[in-house]
Write a protein that holds these residues in place. Structure first.
Motif, PDB file in Angstrom:
ATOM      1  N   VAL A 175      38.584  20.493  71.485  1.00  0.00           N
ATOM      2  CA  VAL A 175      39.257  20.497  70.188  1.00  0.00           C
ATOM      3  C   VAL A 175      38.518  21.402  69.206  1.00  0.00           C
ATOM      4  CG1 VAL A 175      39.950  19.072  68.223  1.00  0.00           C
ATOM      5  CG2 VAL A 175      40.267  18.222  70.538  1.00  0.00           C
ATOM      6  N   THR A 176      37.204  21.351  69.216  1.00  0.00           N
ATOM      7  CA  THR A 176      36.418  22.205  68.317  1.00  0.00           C
ATOM      8  C   THR A 176      36.615  23.678  68.651  1.00  0.00           C
ATOM      9  OG1 THR A 176      34.766  20.469  68.003  1.00  0.00           O
ATOM     10  CG2 THR A 176      34.078  22.723  67.517  1.00  0.00           C
ATOM     11  N   ILE A 177      36.543  24.020  69.925  1.00  0.00           N
ATOM     12  CA  ILE A 177      36.735  25.418  70.341  1.00  0.00           C
ATOM     13  C   ILE A 177      38.155  25.870  70.022  1.00  0.00           C
ATOM     14  CG2 ILE A 177      36.822  26.974  72.334  1.00  0.00           C
ATOM     15  CD1 ILE A 177      34.603  25.131  73.590  1.00  0.00           C
ATOM     16  N   ALA A 178      39.144  25.033  70.339  1.00  0.00           N
ATOM     17  CA  ALA A 178      40.546  25.378  70.080  1.00  0.00           C
ATOM     18  C   ALA A 178      40.800  25.550  68.582  1.00  0.00           C
ATOM     19  CB  ALA A 178      41.467  24.319  70.663  1.00  0.00           C
ATOM     20  N   ASP A 209      41.564  12.980  70.407  1.00  0.00           N
ATOM     21  CA  ASP A 209      43.006  12.924  70.667  1.00  0.00           C
ATOM     22  C   ASP A 209      43.802  13.138  69.380  1.00  0.00           C
ATOM     23  OD1 ASP A 209      42.624  12.466  73.378  1.00  0.00           O
ATOM     24  OD2 ASP A 209      42.869  10.290  73.209  1.00  0.00           O
ATOM     25  N   ARG A 210      43.375  12.498  68.294  1.00  0.00           N
ATOM     26  CA  ARG A 210      44.071  12.655  67.008  1.00  0.00           C
ATOM     27  C   ARG A 210      43.970  14.096  66.526  1.00  0.00           C
ATOM     28  NH1 ARG A 210      41.922  12.923  62.226  1.00  0.00           N
ATOM     29  NH2 ARG A 210      40.000  11.850  62.807  1.00  0.00           N
ATOM     30  N   LEU A 249      41.852  29.384  64.113  1.00  0.00           N
ATOM     31  CA  LEU A 249      41.469  30.060  62.876  1.00  0.00           C
ATOM     32  C   LEU A 249      41.429  31.577  63.086  1.00  0.00           C
ATOM     33  CD1 LEU A 249      40.681  29.926  59.947  1.00  0.00           C
ATOM     34  CD2 LEU A 249      38.317  29.555  60.650  1.00  0.00           C
ATOM     35  N   VAL A 250      40.890  32.022  64.211  1.00  0.00           N
ATOM     36  CA  VAL A 250      40.906  33.457  64.530  1.00  0.00           C
ATOM     37  C   VAL A 250      42.354  33.946  64.606  1.00  0.00           C
ATOM     38  CG1 VAL A 250      40.392  35.173  66.314  1.00  0.00           C
ATOM     39  CG2 VAL A 250      38.661  33.494  65.661  1.00  0.00           C
ATOM     40  N   GLY A 251      43.213  33.152  65.251  1.00  0.00           N
ATOM     41  CA  GLY A 251      44.630  33.501  65.341  1.00  0.00           C
ATOM     42  C   GLY A 251      45.277  33.633  63.978  1.00  0.00           C
ATOM     43  N   LEU A 252      44.939  32.745  63.055  1.00  0.00           N
ATOM     44  CA  LEU A 252      45.504  32.822  61.703  1.00  0.00           C
ATOM     45  C   LEU A 252      45.004  34.059  60.960  1.00  0.00           C
ATOM     46  CD1 LEU A 252      45.379  29.066  60.648  1.00  0.00           C
ATOM     47  CD2 LEU A 252      47.390  30.424  61.265  1.00  0.00           C
ATOM     48  N   LEU A 253      43.746  34.396  61.150  1.00  0.00           N
ATOM     49  CA  LEU A 253      43.227  35.629  60.539  1.00  0.00           C
ATOM     50  C   LEU A 253      43.943  36.853  61.105  1.00  0.00           C
ATOM     51  CD1 LEU A 253      39.424  34.763  60.503  1.00  0.00           C
ATOM     52  CD2 LEU A 253      40.873  35.130  58.493  1.00  0.00           C
ATOM     53  N   LEU A 254      44.154  36.863  62.420  1.00  0.00           N
ATOM     54  CA  LEU A 254      44.879  37.975  63.045  1.00  0.00           C
ATOM     55  C   LEU A 254      46.343  37.995  62.608  1.00  0.00           C
ATOM     56  CD1 LEU A 254      43.316  37.803  66.604  1.00  0.00           C
ATOM     57  CD2 LEU A 254      43.094  39.700  64.975  1.00  0.00           C
ATOM     58  N   GLU A 267      47.005  16.899  65.912  1.00  0.00           N
ATOM     59  CA  GLU A 267      47.174  17.618  64.649  1.00  0.00           C
ATOM     60  C   GLU A 267      47.146  19.132  64.877  1.00  0.00           C
ATOM     61  OE1 GLU A 267      43.971  16.059  62.306  1.00  0.00           O
ATOM     62  OE2 GLU A 267      45.002  14.175  61.875  1.00  0.00           O
ATOM     63  N   LEU A 268      46.215  19.585  65.712  1.00  0.00           N
ATOM     64  CA  LEU A 268      46.102  21.003  66.007  1.00  0.00           C
ATOM     65  C   LEU A 268      47.358  21.523  66.700  1.00  0.00           C
ATOM     66  CD1 LEU A 268      44.345  23.545  65.936  1.00  0.00           C
ATOM     67  CD2 LEU A 268      43.358  22.824  68.118  1.00  0.00           C
ATOM     68  N   LEU A 269      47.915  20.744  67.611  1.00  0.00           N
ATOM     69  CA  LEU A 269      49.146  21.155  68.298  1.00  0.00           C
ATOM     70  C   LEU A 269      50.289  21.363  67.312  1.00  0.00           C
ATOM     71  CD1 LEU A 269      49.322  19.094  71.602  1.00  0.00           C
ATOM     72  CD2 LEU A 269      48.896  21.538  71.321  1.00  0.00           C
ATOM     73  N   GLN A 270      50.401  20.473  66.328  1.00  0.00           N
ATOM     74  CA  GLN A 270      51.452  20.621  65.319  1.00  0.00           C
ATOM     75  C   GLN A 270      51.262  21.922  64.535  1.00  0.00           C
ATOM     76  OE1 GLN A 270      54.085  19.041  65.271  1.00  0.00           O
ATOM     77  NE2 GLN A 270      53.637  17.151  66.315  1.00  0.00           N
ATOM     78  N   GLU A 271      50.024  22.228  64.189  1.00  0.00           N
ATOM     79  CA  GLU A 271      49.748  23.465  63.457  1.00  0.00           C
ATOM     80  C   GLU A 271      50.061  24.683  64.326  1.00  0.00           C
ATOM     81  OE1 GLU A 271      45.639  22.955  62.472  1.00  0.00           O
ATOM     82  OE2 GLU A 271      46.054  21.237  61.191  1.00  0.00           O
ATOM     83  N   LEU A 272      49.675  24.612  65.588  1.00  0.00           N
ATOM     84  CA  LEU A 272      49.921  25.727  66.506  1.00  0.00           C
ATOM     85  C   LEU A 272      51.414  25.975  66.700  1.00  0.00           C
ATOM     86  CD1 LEU A 272      47.164  25.172  69.208  1.00  0.00           C
ATOM     87  CD2 LEU A 272      47.466  27.206  67.775  1.00  0.00           C
TER      88      LEU A 272
END
Length: 167
Positions: free
Chosen positions: A100-103, A22-23, A108-113, A27-32
């Motif tokens: 969470v791991t897959i997302a 959940d944590r 990371l792929v999205g950031l590379l793109l 965190e990932l949502l904020q980055e996204l």
């Protein structure tokens, strides 16, 4: 001693696997949110370019750069929205830690793109503005600059963190 489902990690966090998931998801949502907003604005700009009068004046190379850039942009949107779709489709299936791991990997792929998209946009703009090979040099310098801040420093920090003694 940790309770049932608790996992005291070397970083000192006393949380269950689900609490950690959940944590990490929060965190990932904020980055996204940051990446998605920037990409949506950039992609909107790209979609509007083709309808500008000067677009017809671009040479074949610049048209090709534009098409490649739009392709990168669409792929970036797909990769950065993908984690939201993933979460929605597996939500409630007792799959949160794996989600969470897959997302995180999708992000990371999205950031590379996004990196590729930004470099291509910069190339297209500088080719139109400068009409010479200086554009390629400036794009190369900017690509290295972004790569250092987005990937170099974070990877250095990650490497350094793994070498530091635990608390």
């Amino acid at each position: 001693m940790a309770g049932r489902g608790q996992d005291v990690r070397p970083d000192g966090r006393d949380e269950t696997v689900d609490e950690r998931a959940d944590r990490r998801w929060g965190e990932l949502l904020q980055e996204l949110r940051v990446a998605q907003t920037g990409m949506q604005i950039l992609f909107g700009f790209l979609l509007a370019v083709v309808f500008q009068p000067r677009f017809a004046e671009l040479n074949d190379i610049d048209h090709a750069i534009f098409v490649i850039t739009v392709g990168f942009g669409a792929a970036t949107v797909g990769a950065l929205v993908g984690p939201v779709s993933l979460h929605r489709l597996v939500s409630g299936k007792d799959f949160k830690p794996q989600t969470v791991t897959i997302a995180s990997r999708m992000t990371l792929v999205g950031l590379l793109l996004l990196f590729c998209t930004m470099v291509m946009v910069f190339l297209l703009i500088l080719r139109v503005a400068l009409h010479d090979t200086l554009a390629f040099w400036l794009v190369g310098v900017m690509a290295m600059w972004i790569a250092v801040w987005w990937f170099g420093i974070p990877l250095w920090a990650r490497h350094r963190a793994h070498r530091m003694p635990r608390r």
